[in-house]
Every structure is written in structure tokens, then in C-alpha cells.
Design a protein around this motif. Structure first.
Motif, PDB file in Angstrom:
ATOM      1  N   ASN A  52       0.840  -1.186   0.000  1.00 32.60           N
ATOM      2  CA  ASN A  52       0.000   0.000   0.000  1.00 32.60           C
ATOM      3  C   ASN A  52       0.884   1.248   0.000  1.00 32.60           C
ATOM      4  OD1 ASN A  52      -2.500   1.368   0.008  1.00 32.60           O
ATOM      5  ND2 ASN A  52      -2.333   1.715   2.201  1.00 32.60           N
ATOM      6  N   THR A  53       2.114   1.100  -0.427  1.00 30.05           N
ATOM      7  CA  THR A  53       3.033   2.234  -0.497  1.00 30.05           C
ATOM      8  C   THR A  53       2.473   3.247  -1.491  1.00 30.05           C
ATOM      9  OG1 THR A  53       4.884   0.775   0.012  1.00 30.05           O
ATOM     10  CG2 THR A  53       5.413   2.921  -0.964  1.00 30.05           C
ATOM     11  N   TYR A  54       2.376   4.494  -1.059  1.00 34.61           N
ATOM     12  CA  TYR A  54       1.740   5.548  -1.854  1.00 34.61           C
ATOM     13  C   TYR A  54       2.426   5.726  -3.208  1.00 34.61           C
ATOM     14  CZ  TYR A  54      -0.257  10.142  -2.949  1.00 34.61           C
ATOM     15  OH  TYR A  54      -0.886  11.195  -3.560  1.00 34.61           O
ATOM     16  N   ILE A  55       3.745   5.903  -3.177  1.00 35.53           N
ATOM     17  CA  ILE A  55       4.535   5.971  -4.412  1.00 35.53           C
ATOM     18  C   ILE A  55       5.739   5.060  -4.213  1.00 35.53           C
ATOM     19  CG2 ILE A  55       5.875   7.400  -5.999  1.00 35.53           C
ATOM     20  CD1 ILE A  55       4.145   9.785  -5.136  1.00 35.53           C
ATOM     21  N   VAL A  56       5.764   3.947  -4.914  1.00 30.59           N
ATOM     22  CA  VAL A  56       6.860   2.989  -4.795  1.00 30.59           C
ATOM     23  C   VAL A  56       8.081   3.578  -5.491  1.00 30.59           C
ATOM     24  CG1 VAL A  56       7.662   0.659  -5.328  1.00 30.59           C
ATOM     25  CG2 VAL A  56       5.258   1.042  -4.739  1.00 30.59           C
ATOM     26  N   GLY A  57       9.147   3.742  -4.725  1.00 25.07           N
ATOM     27  CA  GLY A  57      10.409   4.259  -5.257  1.00 25.07           C
ATOM     28  C   GLY A  57      11.484   3.187  -5.221  1.00 25.07           C
ATOM     29  N   GLU A  58      12.670   3.551  -5.649  1.00 26.80           N
ATOM     30  CA  GLU A  58      13.774   2.592  -5.695  1.00 26.80           C
ATOM     31  C   GLU A  58      14.082   1.996  -4.325  1.00 26.80           C
ATOM     32  OE1 GLU A  58      16.979   3.894  -8.860  1.00 26.80           O
ATOM     33  OE2 GLU A  58      16.071   5.657  -7.883  1.00 26.80           O
ATOM     34  N   ALA A  59      14.070   2.817  -3.289  1.00 24.41           N
ATOM     35  CA  ALA A  59      14.349   2.318  -1.938  1.00 24.41           C
ATOM     36  C   ALA A  59      13.317   1.273  -1.523  1.00 24.41           C
ATOM     37  CB  ALA A  59      14.378   3.463  -0.933  1.00 24.41           C
ATOM     38  N   ASP A  60      12.065   1.495  -1.899  1.00 23.05           N
ATOM     39  CA  ASP A  60      11.007   0.519  -1.592  1.00 23.05           C
ATOM     40  C   ASP A  60      11.262  -0.799  -2.309  1.00 23.05           C
ATOM     41  OD1 ASP A  60       9.286   2.362  -0.030  1.00 23.05           O
ATOM     42  OD2 ASP A  60       9.066   3.364  -1.979  1.00 23.05           O
ATOM     43  N   VAL A  61      11.673  -0.719  -3.571  1.00 21.82           N
ATOM     44  CA  VAL A  61      11.962  -1.932  -4.348  1.00 21.82           C
ATOM     45  C   VAL A  61      13.087  -2.712  -3.678  1.00 21.82           C
ATOM     46  CG1 VAL A  61      12.836  -2.830  -6.546  1.00 21.82           C
ATOM     47  CG2 VAL A  61      11.114  -0.998  -6.533  1.00 21.82           C
ATOM     48  N   TYR A  62      14.174  -2.021  -3.318  1.00 17.60           N
ATOM     49  CA  TYR A  62      15.285  -2.700  -2.641  1.00 17.60           C
ATOM     50  C   TYR A  62      14.813  -3.355  -1.345  1.00 17.60           C
ATOM     51  CZ  TYR A  62      18.790  -0.722  -5.802  1.00 17.60           C
ATOM     52  OH  TYR A  62      19.546  -0.401  -6.905  1.00 17.60           O
ATOM     53  N   GLU A  63      14.004  -2.649  -0.578  1.00 16.59           N
ATOM     54  CA  GLU A  63      13.508  -3.185   0.695  1.00 16.59           C
ATOM     55  C   GLU A  63      12.636  -4.417   0.472  1.00 16.59           C
ATOM     56  OE1 GLU A  63      10.455  -1.911   4.266  1.00 16.59           O
ATOM     57  OE2 GLU A  63      11.472  -0.314   3.173  1.00 16.59           O
ATOM     58  N   ILE A  64      11.732  -4.351  -0.494  1.00 10.02           N
ATOM     59  CA  ILE A  64      10.818  -5.463  -0.768  1.00 10.02           C
ATOM     60  C   ILE A  64      11.578  -6.690  -1.265  1.00 10.02           C
ATOM     61  CG2 ILE A  64       8.958  -6.243  -2.310  1.00 10.02           C
ATOM     62  CD1 ILE A  64       7.906  -3.259  -2.112  1.00 10.02           C
ATOM     63  N   LEU A  65      12.530  -6.479  -2.161  1.00  6.74           N
ATOM     64  CA  LEU A  65      13.250  -7.606  -2.752  1.00  6.74           C
ATOM     65  C   LEU A  65      14.340  -8.173  -1.850  1.00  6.74           C
ATOM     66  CD1 LEU A  65      13.550  -6.458  -6.476  1.00  6.74           C
ATOM     67  CD2 LEU A  65      11.808  -7.923  -5.417  1.00  6.74           C
ATOM     68  N   SER A  66      14.792  -7.380  -0.891  1.00  6.26           N
ATOM     69  CA  SER A  66      15.837  -7.821   0.028  1.00  6.26           C
ATOM     70  C   SER A  66      15.346  -9.022   0.828  1.00  6.26           C
ATOM     71  CB  SER A  66      16.218  -6.688   0.979  1.00  6.26           C
ATOM     72  OG  SER A  66      17.120  -7.153   1.958  1.00  6.26           O
ATOM     73  N   GLY A  67      15.996 -10.131   0.655  1.00  2.56           N
ATOM     74  CA  GLY A  67      15.616 -11.336   1.384  1.00  2.56           C
ATOM     75  C   GLY A  67      14.376 -12.023   0.844  1.00  2.56           C
TER      76      GLY A  67
END
Length: 130
Positions: free
Chosen positions: A57-72
Motif C-alpha cells: 500500500n506504499t503511496y509511491i513505490v520508489g527505488e528504496a522501496d523496491v530494494y527493501e521489498i526484494l531484500s531477502g
């Protein structure tokens, strides 16, 4: 406008998840949908290849969000930002493309789910195609 409730900052609202699951379960090309955890679902399409989808439900998915989601979470092949007002940045979309991961809004995902491989990752809704 995003919900001010802190519990929904990243986890989609339950009714949003149920709406998406309803669409997927009603799609004849979807064989199975299984919940892996609060935000990750495994979707088996006609091809039989599992598609692990992360719902946010991230308002605007940015690069940092992608790294966080994909990490692990190496199994994730798709990130879907669920609410109608949510979106993502162009750099986040490109980062996902480079990693072979689809990044979509709710409605974009409903169109992309029909495709596999690069056609899935690179899916663009008809209204935005040039």
C-alpha cells in the motif's frame, strides 16, 4: 488520498486484497492463488510457472522501496501497489525491469497477469502504449 492509519502504510487494506483475489480467482487462466504471508501470494497461471506477488500500500513505490521489498525475498517476481491513488516512480519501474520483476498498479496487474517472461515484466496497459 492514502489512509492515515499507520497499520496500512505498507500492508494493503484487507478489502483491497480480497478484491484483487476475487478478480484472480474469477480468471479462467489462474489455476491457483495461495497466501504465503500477509503481503506475498503465489499465483499459478496456465503456464504452471509460479508467480510470487508482493502486495503493498506504499503511496509511491520508489527505488528504496523496491530494494527493501526484494531484500531477502528472492522469489518475488512482481510488486503490486494496491490502492487506486498509489503509483510508482519511473526509476523504480526501470530497476524492477532490470531485475526481471514486474511493478504494477492494481489495474495494470490485472492486464499483465495474462503474460509471462519479458512480456509480463514490460507490460504496458493499452491506454498508455505509444
Amino acid at each position: 488520498m492514502p489512509d492515515g492509519n499507520p497499520s496500512y502504510q505498507k500492508v494493503p487494506r484487507p478489502e483491497s486484497i480480497e478484491k484483487l483475489l476475487g478478480y484472480l480467482r474469477g480468471n479462467k487462466r489462474i489455476k491457483r492463488v495461495a497466501k504465503l504471508n500477509a503481503q506475498n501470494y503465489e499465483i499459478i497461471r496456465g503456464s504452471g510457472v509460479p508467480l510470487v506477488v508482493h502486495l503493498t500500500n506504499t503511496y509511491i513505490v520508489g527505488e528504496a522501496d523496491v530494494y527493501e521489498i526484494l531484500s531477502g525475498n528472492g522469489d518475488i517476481k512482481c510488486i503490486v501497489t494496491m490502492s487506486a491513488w498509489n503509483s510508482y516512480t519511473a526509476p523504480a519501474k526501470e530497476l524492477c525491469r532490470e531485475r526481471g520483476v514486474g511493478l504494477f498498479t492494481f489495474t495494470e496487474f490485472l492486464g499483465a497477469v495474462y503474460y509471462d517472461g519479458r512480456k509480463f515484466v514490460d507490460y504496458t496497459p493499452p491506454k498508455t502504449r505509444r
